[in-house]
Design a protein around this motif. Structure first.
Motif, PDB file in Angstrom:
ATOM      1  N   GLU A 134      83.458 -36.267  99.108  1.00 34.27           N
ATOM      2  CA  GLU A 134      81.983 -36.404  99.657  1.00 34.27           C
ATOM      3  C   GLU A 134      81.437 -37.889  99.165  1.00 34.27           C
ATOM      4  O   GLU A 134      80.392 -37.815  99.806  1.00 34.27           O
ATOM      5  N   TYR A 176      81.294 -42.642 100.979  1.00 36.00           N
ATOM      6  CA  TYR A 176      80.467 -43.572 101.856  1.00 36.00           C
ATOM      7  C   TYR A 176      78.833 -43.123 101.440  1.00 36.00           C
ATOM      8  O   TYR A 176      78.311 -42.869 102.279  1.00 36.00           O
ATOM      9  N   ASN A 220      73.065 -38.998  98.732  1.00 30.95           N
ATOM     10  CA  ASN A 220      74.049 -39.374  99.951  1.00 30.95           C
ATOM     11  C   ASN A 220      72.986 -39.204 101.100  1.00 30.95           C
ATOM     12  O   ASN A 220      73.135 -39.715 102.068  1.00 30.95           O
ATOM     13  N   GLY A 243      77.948 -41.936 105.248  1.00 31.35           N
ATOM     14  CA  GLY A 243      78.574 -40.687 104.741  1.00 31.35           C
ATOM     15  C   GLY A 243      77.936 -39.444 104.627  1.00 31.35           C
ATOM     16  O   GLY A 243      78.274 -38.481 104.119  1.00 31.35           O
ATOM     17  N   ARG A 244      76.567 -39.474 105.144  1.00 30.12           N
ATOM     18  CA  ARG A 244      75.815 -38.167 105.172  1.00 30.12           C
ATOM     19  C   ARG A 244      76.584 -36.886 105.609  1.00 30.12           C
ATOM     20  O   ARG A 244      76.349 -36.137 105.132  1.00 30.12           O
ATOM     21  N   PHE A 255      79.482 -35.959 105.544  1.00 29.94           N
ATOM     22  CA  PHE A 255      80.413 -35.164 104.421  1.00 29.94           C
ATOM     23  C   PHE A 255      79.480 -34.207 103.531  1.00 29.94           C
ATOM     24  O   PHE A 255      79.897 -33.059 103.551  1.00 29.94           O
ATOM     25  N   SER A 256      78.449 -34.818 103.052  1.00 28.71           N
ATOM     26  CA  SER A 256      77.264 -33.693 102.469  1.00 28.71           C
ATOM     27  C   SER A 256      77.004 -32.444 103.371  1.00 28.71           C
ATOM     28  O   SER A 256      76.869 -31.742 102.920  1.00 28.71           O
ATOM     29  N   LEU A 257      76.546 -33.120 104.474  1.00 34.12           N
ATOM     30  CA  LEU A 257      75.905 -32.059 105.339  1.00 34.12           C
ATOM     31  C   LEU A 257      76.929 -30.941 105.698  1.00 34.12           C
ATOM     32  O   LEU A 257      76.743 -29.571 105.744  1.00 34.12           O
ATOM     33  N   LYS A 259      79.332 -29.847 103.726  1.00 35.28           N
ATOM     34  CA  LYS A 259      79.642 -28.913 102.607  1.00 35.28           C
ATOM     35  C   LYS A 259      78.373 -28.017 102.657  1.00 35.28           C
ATOM     36  O   LYS A 259      78.737 -26.760 102.198  1.00 35.28           O
ATOM     37  N   MET A 260      77.133 -28.336 102.902  1.00 30.11           N
ATOM     38  CA  MET A 260      76.067 -27.544 103.002  1.00 30.11           C
ATOM     39  C   MET A 260      76.149 -26.446 104.057  1.00 30.11           C
ATOM     40  O   MET A 260      75.730 -25.494 103.892  1.00 30.11           O
ATOM     41  N   CYS A 303      85.868 -31.879 102.823  1.00 27.24           N
ATOM     42  CA  CYS A 303      84.434 -31.540 102.721  1.00 27.24           C
ATOM     43  C   CYS A 303      84.197 -30.232 103.814  1.00 27.24           C
ATOM     44  O   CYS A 303      82.998 -29.803 103.787  1.00 27.24           O
TER      45      CYS A 303
END
Lengths: 553, 116
Positions: free
Chosen positions: A158, A161, A238, B58-59, B61-63, B65-66, B94
């Motif tokens: 995660e 980047y 992030n 890379g936002r 990848f976090s989004l 997950k959420m 992710c």
């Protein structure tokens, strides 16, 4: 020290293959330079002024003799017989070609080393107290937590980047030797009630063009809470860290723009919402790391008995000075840590030759439980030397010109590569450091001056930590002419603060005399053992400024 | 022809438009907005297409997950836009269920490089 398990080795070997493939795709053109750049950076490969530079990770600064011997071989084969130790407890090699980097990485992998995440917008190599596990004043040994976080952050899917690079530093001592308050996240470990540490999280420190001291963000995290809390923090960063301007992209700016309480609330909300199931085994994994860092069993009686006999040998003037300046109290009775200065007269700060590295590897193997440390002041440490061996170690170090007794003294200068290597530099750092060191040595007052940090950065990015030095020097380019700005009174320890800028910069020629004036002024004004920053506080900027410009002599 | 990569390694040729009952969401959208947006549409979409505008951002990848913890299991989460082959493994880790790759990107990067 930690030894790779099968998973670690597979991960590193896979990464080598992946990078070889990426290099091939770049060369054949299916990867554009824009696409390749972040990939090579995540593997520590920079394009510098004259050639590529590879930064190799030394997790929390710990090395063994096999690794150091390999680094010596690499410096002969791919560099020009040198390795350059950095303020991130890493080592850099200049001059490798792009084509040979995959081979270099494969060689590193054979000794459990790599260059993963030593650059790029990801979580960088985790740094720590170079005396971790051996310092007399240590409350909690930070190495198991360092290793745990190394594993958590390495190739984290995660956080590869991020808006910008992300640096962790960890200490388990009240005397902060890891500069945790100038890192994106600094962790201070304290003794907890049931043997596990409690962790204070400091957030938003950093240097560069907007220096900030970290704020206490979360107090008393348990080991159960730490990884999910970090995951929540990095996730919020992030998503919300700025991506429109790379100079405003670090978490220190997000903290400043969001405000402490609001950011804490965002992290807390995400912490509560995130899935904790991936972390159910994490504390057990941490505990499995403890045996890697167990204290050795030693015969204290034998160590001290022989030490008494050796004491006489240590009474010679030169060796006595070395003992006082370059060795430190140890957790174990009968032992000391030996600091090795990589700042000899006329040398390049942080550089070691391949011959020195091989000799050091042999010394570490024989006298220091096969272990060395890299410090953020660009020196090395033999962390486990029995007192009875000190004299032999001193002789062996003197043999390779590494017995200079100047640790923490004014000639122990931190300098970045500057204009001699770095593509970002606006001025030279290395030759300037050499000139200042020469001027300071000429006064022959070093040992009377005592502890004094002079840090020289060759550009605003502040790799040499000039903001947090007693005397910080920043090299700039003013219409094609090098110009050096002076900051005074900074600190990187538990009372970290950013130094104050004095005024207009001085030329490279004027710089050594300028520094000399400041140092002499400090000696004249200080009371007893008063440190530079305390004297600076008492006397004030105005007076020191006069010393900088040499007006009222 | 646009390609759809699946987690199990399968590649599907998508003729023309992706799925009609999909919703396209830029990966730069704030999470709360996505949450609200999806809720008002009662999470009926079979596919949520999270669109990366730039592979270095890379936002997404976090989004992912959420979003995965909020979306019903019947909803497919797909990554699309500026993704490079080196990110395929990250996308799976992710929580993305598929990756939709444009014809141009598929060929420029080389079909082999997408097979992780």
């Amino acid at each position: 020290m930690y030894q790779y398990n099968e998973v670690d080795q597979i991960t590193v070997d896979d990464r080598c293959r992946e990078f070889r493939d990426q290099v091939e795709r770049r060369i054949e053109g299916t990867l554009s330079e824009a696409e390749f750049k972040p990939l090579r950076l995540m593997n520590g490969l920079y394009l510098q002024l004259h050639a590529y530079m590879l930064r190799v990770a030394i997790p929390y600064g710990v090395l063994n003799s096999i690794q150091l011997n390999k680094l010596a071989d690499i410096s002969d084969k791919y560099d020009r017989g040198y390795g350059h130790f950095t303020t991130r407890q890493n080592i850099q090699f200049n001059w490798p070609t792009l084509e040979e980097v995959p081979d270099l990485l494969e060689e590193l992998a054979t000794v459990q080393m790599h260059a993963i995440q030593t650059s790029g917008n990801c979580i960088r190599n985790i740094t720590s107290d170079p005396l971790a596990g051996v310092a007399a004043d240590e409350e909690v040994d930070p190495r198991p937590i360092c290793e745990w976080l190394r594993q958590w952050s390495t190739l984290h899917p995660e956080f590869r980047y991020l808006p910008r690079k992300f640096k962790f530093a960890i200490t388990g001592s009240a005397n902060d030797r890891a500069a945790i308050k100038v890192h994106d996240i600094g962790l201070r470990l304290r003794k907890g009630p049931n043997g596990d540490p409690l962790i204070d999280l400091w957030l938003g420190g950093g240097q560069g063009r907007t220096p900030k001291i970290a704020q206490l963000f979360k107090q008393g995290l348990t080991v159960e809470q730490l990884l999910p809390y970090l995951e929540a923090t990095l996730r919020v960063y992030n998503l919300h860290g700025r991506r429109d301007n790379k100079y405003k992209a670090r978490i220190k700016i997000l903290l400043a723009e969001t405000g402490l309480e609001a950011l804490q609330a965002q992290v807390q909300e995400e912490y509560e919402a995130l899935d904790k199931s991936p972390f159910v085994n994490s504390v057990a994994e941490l505990k499995a790391l403890y045996p890697h860092f167990a204290q050795p069993l030693v015969d204290v009686a034998q160590a001290s008995e022989i030490a008494n006999v050796i004491d006489e040998k240590l009474s010679g003037e030169e060796v006595a000075r070395w003992y006082k300046q370059n060795t430190r109290d140890h957790k174990l009775a009968g032992f000391r840590s030996v600091m090795i200065s990589l700042k000899p007269a006329g040398g390049i700060p942080g550089d070691a030759t391949s011959a020195q590295m091989r000799a050091l590897a042999a010394i570490a193997k024989r006298f220091s439980r096969d272990e060395l440390r890299v410090t953020h002041r660009q020196n090395l440490i033999l962390p486990w030397v029995a007192e009875k061996d000190l004299y032999a170690v001193w002789l062996a170090l003197r043999e390779i010109d590494l017995a200079e007794s100047n640790i923490d003294l004014p000639s122990d200068i931190i300098a970045c590569p500057g204009m001699d290597y770095c593509a970002l530099a606006t001025a030279r750092s290395i030759p300037v450091a050499q000139d200042i060191s020469k001027a300071i040595r000429k006064t022959e007052l070093q040992h009377d001056i005592g502890k004094l940090a002079i840090n020289i950065s060759g550009c605003i990015n502040a790799c040499a930590h000039h903001h947090v030095a007693d005397i910080g020097v920043l090299g700039l380019d003013r219409a094609g002419v090098e110009n050096y700005q002076i900051t005074l009174g900074g600190r990187s320890d538990e009372n970290a603060r950013v130094g104050e800028r004095m005024g207009p910069g001085v030329s490279a020629d004027e710089l050594p005399a300028t520094i000399e004036r400041v140092v002499k002024f400090y000696i004249k004004e200080r009371r007893d053992d008063e440190t530079f920053s305390l004297t600076y506080d008492r006397i004030g900027k105005t007076e020191f400024k006069t010393a900088v410009y040499g007006v009222a002599e | 022809m646009t390609k759809q990569l699946l987690k199990n390694g399968d590649v599907i040729d998508l003729a023309g438009q992706v799925s009609a009952d999909s919703i396209r969401v830029p990966a730069a959208t704030p999470f709360t907005e996505i949450q609200t947006g999806l809720l008002t549409q009662e999470l009926k979409q079979k596919t949520v297409l999270l669109e990366f505008s730039n592979f270095a951002d890379g936002r997404g990848f976090s989004l992912a997950k959420m979003l995965k913890r909020d979306l019903p299991s019947s909803t497919t989460l797909a990554a699309t836009g500026a993704i490079i082959p080196d990110q395929v493994a990250l996308a799976w880790q992710c929580g993305f269920d598929s990756i939709i790759v444009s014809d141009e990107l598929w060929h420029r990067c080389g079909p082999d490089s997408w097979m992780v």
